[in-house]
Design a protein around this motif. Sequence first.
Motif, PDB file in Angstrom:
ATOM      1  N   ILE A  83      48.719  54.310  46.970  1.00 46.23           N
ATOM      2  CA  ILE A  83      48.411  54.673  45.624  1.00 46.23           C
ATOM      3  C   ILE A  83      47.601  53.905  44.805  1.00 46.23           C
ATOM      4  O   ILE A  83      48.076  53.001  44.401  1.00 46.23           O
ATOM      5  CB  ILE A  83      49.477  55.552  44.837  1.00 46.23           C
ATOM      6  CG1 ILE A  83      50.358  56.540  45.627  1.00 46.23           C
ATOM      7  CG2 ILE A  83      48.979  55.958  43.568  1.00 46.23           C
ATOM      8  CD1 ILE A  83      51.701  57.014  44.907  1.00 46.23           C
ATOM      9  N   THR A  84      46.386  54.193  44.600  1.00 46.73           N
ATOM     10  CA  THR A  84      45.524  53.203  43.897  1.00 46.73           C
ATOM     11  C   THR A  84      45.596  53.279  42.502  1.00 46.73           C
ATOM     12  O   THR A  84      46.250  54.316  42.037  1.00 46.73           O
ATOM     13  CB  THR A  84      43.929  53.309  44.149  1.00 46.73           C
ATOM     14  OG1 THR A  84      43.723  54.580  43.826  1.00 46.73           O
ATOM     15  CG2 THR A  84      43.769  53.445  45.759  1.00 46.73           C
ATOM     16  N   GLU A  85      45.254  52.244  41.951  1.00 43.05           N
ATOM     17  CA  GLU A  85      45.293  52.143  40.523  1.00 43.05           C
ATOM     18  C   GLU A  85      44.265  53.169  39.738  1.00 43.05           C
ATOM     19  O   GLU A  85      44.912  53.848  38.755  1.00 43.05           O
ATOM     20  CB  GLU A  85      44.798  50.661  39.931  1.00 43.05           C
ATOM     21  CG  GLU A  85      44.872  50.594  38.326  1.00 43.05           C
ATOM     22  CD  GLU A  85      44.148  49.371  37.913  1.00 43.05           C
ATOM     23  OE1 GLU A  85      44.060  49.240  36.627  1.00 43.05           O
ATOM     24  OE2 GLU A  85      43.308  48.485  38.671  1.00 43.05           O
ATOM     25  N   GLU A 125      43.014  26.852  41.932  1.00 41.21           N
ATOM     26  CA  GLU A 125      42.004  27.689  41.779  1.00 41.21           C
ATOM     27  C   GLU A 125      41.537  28.686  42.748  1.00 41.21           C
ATOM     28  O   GLU A 125      41.850  30.100  42.817  1.00 41.21           O
ATOM     29  CB  GLU A 125      40.509  27.067  41.229  1.00 41.21           C
ATOM     30  CG  GLU A 125      39.624  27.912  40.652  1.00 41.21           C
ATOM     31  CD  GLU A 125      38.392  27.430  40.010  1.00 41.21           C
ATOM     32  OE1 GLU A 125      37.606  28.060  39.550  1.00 41.21           O
ATOM     33  OE2 GLU A 125      38.306  26.117  40.216  1.00 41.21           O
ATOM     34  N   VAL A 126      41.515  28.138  44.087  1.00 44.56           N
ATOM     35  CA  VAL A 126      41.189  28.973  45.343  1.00 44.56           C
ATOM     36  C   VAL A 126      42.515  29.715  45.656  1.00 44.56           C
ATOM     37  O   VAL A 126      42.290  30.791  46.075  1.00 44.56           O
ATOM     38  CB  VAL A 126      40.978  28.083  46.512  1.00 44.56           C
ATOM     39  CG1 VAL A 126      40.966  28.703  47.857  1.00 44.56           C
ATOM     40  CG2 VAL A 126      39.630  27.421  46.167  1.00 44.56           C
ATOM     41  N   ALA A 127      43.714  29.011  45.376  1.00 39.85           N
ATOM     42  CA  ALA A 127      44.912  29.902  45.667  1.00 39.85           C
ATOM     43  C   ALA A 127      44.907  31.020  44.769  1.00 39.85           C
ATOM     44  O   ALA A 127      45.628  32.036  45.202  1.00 39.85           O
ATOM     45  CB  ALA A 127      46.086  29.055  45.585  1.00 39.85           C
ATOM     46  N   ALA A 128      44.578  30.985  43.512  1.00 37.25           N
ATOM     47  CA  ALA A 128      44.480  32.086  42.523  1.00 37.25           C
ATOM     48  C   ALA A 128      43.573  33.366  42.885  1.00 37.25           C
ATOM     49  O   ALA A 128      44.008  34.253  42.619  1.00 37.25           O
ATOM     50  CB  ALA A 128      44.179  31.474  41.034  1.00 37.25           C
ATOM     51  N   ILE A 129      42.250  32.748  43.412  1.00 32.35           N
ATOM     52  CA  ILE A 129      41.594  33.869  43.681  1.00 32.35           C
ATOM     53  C   ILE A 129      42.076  34.607  44.974  1.00 32.35           C
ATOM     54  O   ILE A 129      41.626  35.714  45.061  1.00 32.35           O
ATOM     55  CB  ILE A 129      40.097  32.986  44.401  1.00 32.35           C
ATOM     56  CG1 ILE A 129      39.497  32.532  42.851  1.00 32.35           C
ATOM     57  CG2 ILE A 129      39.093  34.085  44.995  1.00 32.35           C
ATOM     58  CD1 ILE A 129      38.254  31.469  43.237  1.00 32.35           C
ATOM     59  N   GLY A 183      40.990  44.028  47.106  1.00 31.93           N
ATOM     60  CA  GLY A 183      39.631  44.395  47.646  1.00 31.93           C
ATOM     61  C   GLY A 183      38.682  43.657  47.068  1.00 31.93           C
ATOM     62  O   GLY A 183      38.705  42.286  47.353  1.00 31.93           O
ATOM     63  N   ASN A 184      37.557  44.281  46.518  1.00 26.12           N
ATOM     64  CA  ASN A 184      36.440  43.345  45.907  1.00 26.12           C
ATOM     65  C   ASN A 184      36.706  43.273  44.479  1.00 26.12           C
ATOM     66  O   ASN A 184      35.939  42.721  43.808  1.00 26.12           O
ATOM     67  CB  ASN A 184      35.163  44.271  46.111  1.00 26.12           C
ATOM     68  CG  ASN A 184      34.870  44.071  47.827  1.00 26.12           C
ATOM     69  OD1 ASN A 184      35.237  43.165  48.324  1.00 26.12           O
ATOM     70  ND2 ASN A 184      34.471  45.192  48.234  1.00 26.12           N
ATOM     71  N   ARG A 185      38.072  43.476  43.852  1.00 27.18           N
ATOM     72  CA  ARG A 185      38.374  43.450  42.418  1.00 27.18           C
ATOM     73  C   ARG A 185      39.361  42.163  42.097  1.00 27.18           C
ATOM     74  O   ARG A 185      39.999  42.116  42.862  1.00 27.18           O
ATOM     75  CB  ARG A 185      38.737  45.003  42.092  1.00 27.18           C
ATOM     76  CG  ARG A 185      39.158  44.552  40.631  1.00 27.18           C
ATOM     77  CD  ARG A 185      39.258  46.402  40.198  1.00 27.18           C
ATOM     78  NE  ARG A 185      39.931  46.262  38.795  1.00 27.18           N
ATOM     79  CZ  ARG A 185      41.413  46.201  38.630  1.00 27.18           C
ATOM     80  NH1 ARG A 185      42.300  46.017  39.565  1.00 27.18           N
ATOM     81  NH2 ARG A 185      41.884  46.332  37.410  1.00 27.18           N
TER      82      ARG A 185
END
Length: 262
Positions: free
Chosen positions: A4-6, A220-224, A230-232
């Motif tokens: 179930i998506t947002e 920073e990379v771990a947070a990304i 998905g792409n969001r």
Amino acid sequence: MKVITEAKVRAEVPRSEQPEVYYIEPGYILSPAAREYLMGRQIKIANGPRPEEVTETAGASSEIPPISSVALQSKADNAKYVDYNTGACYFEKPVHMTVLYGDVLAAKDDPQIIFRGKAESLQAQIILQQAVIAERGGSQKLLDDLNNLLIILRNILRSHVLNQPLVVESVIGFTPVQLLDHLHDPMKYYPEVEAIVPDYSRGIVYAQLNQLYTQAREVEVAAITALREGNRYTRTDILEVLNLLSGALRVMMFMYLAGEYK
């Protein structure tokens, strides 16, 4: 399992409505973003059909039903914890899981927990470097700037744990716009600094700042990775502040070479 998506949850539960419970039907799970949306709205999440659907089904048959979804849901309502990724309920915290926020659990190798761990490691390194600098009678301004970054890092973690917006108005005395200008055009502000190449001959403090910078980039990379669906990206505010934090350490390296931390 269907997800179930947002977007689906937002359509079913618009801002104009405030149901007490959102029911997840069998065979479905909530996406992380959908779960955050509901929890941000303080809407409880439950597994099983809606009560009215169960009532209609029960009234259509005179047979004695097995243990019903309603009974199972009643047990779930008494559970202490819920799984962030699957919606499963727990009466005790499994050893392989930890608290993501509130009564929501995630596995200890979940990207969001890994991100927090790296942020905590960076905090520890900043404190360690402050202790070394202080014992050697180093620059108070450098200690203060590192402390500012430490406070910002703690606020990042607090924002993530409490699922609250994050706003930073200044970093080591610069507004975000000023800091990025110093970062992207260093020769304008530090003309005597030819290059910022790591080199042991530049001294222990420079090496310490360089180490903190590389660790900040890892956070920073771990947070990304953790905040992407998905792409969001679900928490661009955190990502923006982390970018400022790593950029500030880079600027501090310029400041050190320019003699501003004597």
